[in-house]
Design a protein around this motif. Structure first.
Motif, PDB file in Angstrom:
ATOM      1  N   ALA A  20      12.011  -9.960 -25.181  1.00 50.05           N
ATOM      2  CA  ALA A  20      12.202 -10.408 -23.802  1.00 50.05           C
ATOM      3  C   ALA A  20      12.427  -9.226 -22.870  1.00 50.05           C
ATOM      4  CB  ALA A  20      13.379 -11.374 -23.721  1.00 50.05           C
ATOM      5  N   LEU A  21      13.097  -8.198 -23.377  1.00 51.95           N
ATOM      6  CA  LEU A  21      13.335  -7.011 -22.566  1.00 51.95           C
ATOM      7  C   LEU A  21      12.040  -6.271 -22.260  1.00 51.95           C
ATOM      8  CD1 LEU A  21      15.735  -5.540 -21.299  1.00 51.95           C
ATOM      9  CD2 LEU A  21      15.835  -4.138 -23.342  1.00 51.95           C
ATOM     10  N   LEU A  22      11.126  -6.228 -23.213  1.00 53.70           N
ATOM     11  CA  LEU A  22       9.815  -5.611 -22.961  1.00 53.70           C
ATOM     12  C   LEU A  22       9.024  -6.392 -21.918  1.00 53.70           C
ATOM     13  CD1 LEU A  22       8.689  -4.502 -26.529  1.00 53.70           C
ATOM     14  CD2 LEU A  22       9.353  -3.053 -24.601  1.00 53.70           C
ATOM     15  N   LEU A  23       9.067  -7.716 -21.994  1.00 52.71           N
ATOM     16  CA  LEU A  23       8.391  -8.528 -20.975  1.00 52.71           C
ATOM     17  C   LEU A  23       9.035  -8.340 -19.606  1.00 52.71           C
ATOM     18  CD1 LEU A  23       7.786 -11.847 -22.933  1.00 52.71           C
ATOM     19  CD2 LEU A  23       6.082 -10.179 -22.199  1.00 52.71           C
ATOM     20  N   TRP A  24      10.350  -8.263 -19.567  1.00 52.80           N
ATOM     21  CA  TRP A  24      11.060  -8.037 -18.313  1.00 52.80           C
ATOM     22  C   TRP A  24      10.704  -6.671 -17.724  1.00 52.80           C
ATOM     23  CZ3 TRP A  24      13.456 -10.511 -14.650  1.00 52.80           C
ATOM     24  CH2 TRP A  24      14.325  -9.850 -13.806  1.00 52.80           C
ATOM     25  N   LEU A  25      10.606  -5.659 -18.578  1.00 51.77           N
ATOM     26  CA  LEU A  25      10.234  -4.325 -18.124  1.00 51.77           C
ATOM     27  C   LEU A  25       8.834  -4.326 -17.518  1.00 51.77           C
ATOM     28  CD1 LEU A  25      10.969  -1.274 -18.048  1.00 51.77           C
ATOM     29  CD2 LEU A  25       9.876  -1.101 -20.289  1.00 51.77           C
ATOM     30  N   ALA A  26       7.904  -5.018 -18.156  1.00 53.76           N
ATOM     31  CA  ALA A  26       6.550  -5.127 -17.615  1.00 53.76           C
ATOM     32  C   ALA A  26       6.551  -5.857 -16.278  1.00 53.76           C
ATOM     33  CB  ALA A  26       5.647  -5.843 -18.618  1.00 53.76           C
ATOM     34  N   GLY A  27       7.339  -6.913 -16.166  1.00 50.58           N
ATOM     35  CA  GLY A  27       7.430  -7.645 -14.907  1.00 50.58           C
ATOM     36  C   GLY A  27       8.041  -6.805 -13.790  1.00 50.58           C
ATOM     37  N   CYS A  28       9.046  -6.009 -14.120  1.00 50.43           N
ATOM     38  CA  CYS A  28       9.668  -5.147 -13.112  1.00 50.43           C
ATOM     39  C   CYS A  28       8.690  -4.080 -12.626  1.00 50.43           C
ATOM     40  CB  CYS A  28      10.924  -4.495 -13.671  1.00 50.43           C
ATOM     41  SG  CYS A  28      12.310  -5.617 -13.867  1.00 50.43           S
ATOM     42  N   TYR A  29       7.922  -3.512 -13.553  1.00 50.32           N
ATOM     43  CA  TYR A  29       6.921  -2.532 -13.141  1.00 50.32           C
ATOM     44  C   TYR A  29       5.807  -3.184 -12.331  1.00 50.32           C
ATOM     45  CZ  TYR A  29       8.611   1.722 -15.296  1.00 50.32           C
ATOM     46  OH  TYR A  29       9.342   2.842 -15.587  1.00 50.32           O
ATOM     47  N   ALA A  30       5.435  -4.396 -12.679  1.00 46.64           N
ATOM     48  CA  ALA A  30       4.423  -5.103 -11.887  1.00 46.64           C
ATOM     49  C   ALA A  30       4.936  -5.358 -10.478  1.00 46.64           C
ATOM     50  CB  ALA A  30       4.046  -6.410 -12.569  1.00 46.64           C
ATOM     51  N   LEU A  31       6.195  -5.720 -10.349  1.00 44.10           N
ATOM     52  CA  LEU A  31       6.797  -5.929  -9.033  1.00 44.10           C
ATOM     53  C   LEU A  31       6.855  -4.629  -8.244  1.00 44.10           C
ATOM     54  CD1 LEU A  31       8.272  -8.069  -7.254  1.00 44.10           C
ATOM     55  CD2 LEU A  31      10.379  -7.232  -8.279  1.00 44.10           C
ATOM     56  N   ARG A  32       7.214  -3.564  -8.922  1.00 41.68           N
ATOM     57  CA  ARG A  32       7.327  -2.273  -8.243  1.00 41.68           C
ATOM     58  C   ARG A  32       5.970  -1.779  -7.746  1.00 41.68           C
ATOM     59  NH1 ARG A  32       9.517   3.336 -10.941  1.00 41.68           N
ATOM     60  NH2 ARG A  32       8.558   4.732  -9.427  1.00 41.68           N
ATOM     61  N   PHE A  33       4.992  -1.743  -8.642  1.00 40.47           N
ATOM     62  CA  PHE A  33       3.700  -1.183  -8.258  1.00 40.47           C
ATOM     63  C   PHE A  33       2.793  -2.194  -7.569  1.00 40.47           C
ATOM     64  CE2 PHE A  33       4.884   1.785 -11.715  1.00 40.47           C
ATOM     65  CZ  PHE A  33       4.962   2.922 -10.930  1.00 40.47           C
ATOM     66  N   GLY A  34       2.988  -3.479  -7.819  1.00 41.91           N
ATOM     67  CA  GLY A  34       2.153  -4.492  -7.199  1.00 41.91           C
ATOM     68  C   GLY A  34       2.612  -4.912  -5.823  1.00 41.91           C
ATOM     69  N   LEU A  35       3.915  -4.822  -5.561  1.00 45.75           N
ATOM     70  CA  LEU A  35       4.434  -5.293  -4.284  1.00 45.75           C
ATOM     71  C   LEU A  35       5.059  -4.172  -3.459  1.00 45.75           C
ATOM     72  CD1 LEU A  35       4.896  -7.870  -2.586  1.00 45.75           C
ATOM     73  CD2 LEU A  35       7.129  -8.027  -3.663  1.00 45.75           C
ATOM     74  N   MET A  36       5.872  -3.355  -4.081  1.00 47.44           N
ATOM     75  CA  MET A  36       6.620  -2.364  -3.315  1.00 47.44           C
ATOM     76  C   MET A  36       5.791  -1.125  -2.980  1.00 47.44           C
ATOM     77  SD  MET A  36       9.349  -3.943  -2.817  1.00 47.44           S
ATOM     78  CE  MET A  36      10.286  -2.701  -1.986  1.00 47.44           C
ATOM     79  N   GLU A  37       4.966  -0.655  -3.889  1.00 51.09           N
ATOM     80  CA  GLU A  37       4.227   0.578  -3.663  1.00 51.09           C
ATOM     81  C   GLU A  37       2.746   0.356  -3.390  1.00 51.09           C
ATOM     82  OE1 GLU A  37       4.899   3.493  -6.643  1.00 51.09           O
ATOM     83  OE2 GLU A  37       7.067   3.372  -6.473  1.00 51.09           O
ATOM     84  N   SER A  38       2.330  -0.850  -3.286  1.00 48.73           N
ATOM     85  CA  SER A  38       0.919  -1.157  -3.078  1.00 48.73           C
ATOM     86  C   SER A  38       0.525  -0.937  -1.623  1.00 48.73           C
ATOM     87  CB  SER A  38       0.639  -2.606  -3.478  1.00 48.73           C
ATOM     88  OG  SER A  38      -0.665  -2.967  -3.118  1.00 48.73           O
ATOM     89  N   ARG A  39      -0.525  -0.182  -1.429  1.00 52.51           N
ATOM     90  CA  ARG A  39      -1.018   0.047  -0.070  1.00 52.51           C
ATOM     91  C   ARG A  39      -1.605  -1.242   0.513  1.00 52.51           C
ATOM     92  NH1 ARG A  39      -2.334   4.771   2.774  1.00 52.51           N
ATOM     93  NH2 ARG A  39      -3.763   4.332   4.480  1.00 52.51           N
ATOM     94  N   ALA A  40      -2.225  -2.052  -0.334  1.00 50.91           N
ATOM     95  CA  ALA A  40      -2.784  -3.323   0.139  1.00 50.91           C
ATOM     96  C   ALA A  40      -1.677  -4.259   0.621  1.00 50.91           C
ATOM     97  CB  ALA A  40      -3.599  -3.984  -0.971  1.00 50.91           C
TER      98      ALA A  40
END
Length: 130
Positions: A20-40
Motif C-alpha cells: 500500500a505504501l508503494l501505491l501511495w508513493l506512486a499516487g503522490c508522485y502522480a499528484l506532484r508531477f501531474g498537477l503541481m509541476e505540470s505546465r499544462a
C-alpha cells in the motif's frame, strides 16, 4: 523449520503495508508531477482558475507552503509512540503515509524525521506494560 504462526500473522499486515505504501508513493508522485509541476495544468489554471483542478492545486500549494503534511506526520508519530496495543501500529502506519506525502510534496525538513520515527515505531517491538 516450521514458521511460528504468531510471527506469520504479524508479517502479513507489514507486507500489505509495504504494498500500500508503494501505491501511495506512486499516487503522490502522480499528484506532484501531474498537477503541481505540470505546465499544462498551469496553463489551464490561467484560463479558468475556478475549475476544481485549479482549486485543488491552489489549496495543495497552500498546504505545502504551510507544511501541514510534515506537521501532521510528526503529530501522528507522537500519538503512535504514546498509544498502546493495536492503535500504535495503525497510528505509526498513518504517520508513515503522511510522512511519505510530506517527502514527495516538499516538506522534507519535517517529513524526514517523521518517516524515520514512524519506521522505528513500526519496527520496534513494544514490551507490554502492567
Amino acid at each position: 523449520m516450521p514458521v511460528n504462526s504468531a510471527e506469520s500473522v504479524r508479517t502479513v499486515p507489514r507486507v500489505m503495508l509495504g504494498g500500500a505504501l508503494l501505491l501511495w508513493l506512486a499516487g503522490c508522485y502522480a499528484l506532484r508531477f501531474g498537477l503541481m509541476e505540470s505546465r499544462a495544468a498551469a496553463d489551464f489554471c490561467l484560463l479558468d482558475e475556478t475549475a476544481w483542478p485549479c482549486l485543488l492545486r491552489a489549496e495543495l500549494g497552500r498546504w505545502i507552503y504551510l507544511q501541514y503534511f510534515g506537521i501532521a506526520a510528526l503529530l501522528l508519530v507522537l500519538a503512535a509512540n504514546l498509544a498502546r496495543g493495536g492503535a500504535r501500529f495503525f497510528l505509526a502506519a498513518a504517520a508513515l503515509f503522511v510522512a511519505v506525502a510530506a517527502l514527495v510534496l516538499y516538506n522534507v525538513n519535517l517529513g524526514a524525521p517523521a518517516a524515520v520515527f514512524s519506521l522505528l515505531t513500526l519496527a520496534a517491538p513494544r514490551s507490554t506494560r502492567p
